[in-house]
Write a protein that holds these residues in place. Sequence first.
Motif: not given
Length: 77
Positions: A55-70
């Motif tokens: 889960h990639v989030s900014d410094d405000q805690g908002d999720e920018l995007f996800v990368v499933p390991f699959m």
Amino acid sequence: MTQVYFHRSTTKKVFLDHHGAEVSDLAEARDHATRLVQSFINERSLEDWRDWVLHVSDDQGDELFVVPFMFVLGKPH
């Protein structure tokens, strides 16, 4: 430059990234995320990475995007 954080999780575990990394844009964040996933997968480990998600989030805690390991692992053979 923007500080982003790369948390990883399964349905049973969550590991928070308290350090993060500075990136210039979303493309750099995506590339860094992909490298992180590849480094976890390449570790000598008995971990089954198929259910993990980064889960990639900014410094405000908002999720920018996800990368499933699959997505990085590809289809099992």
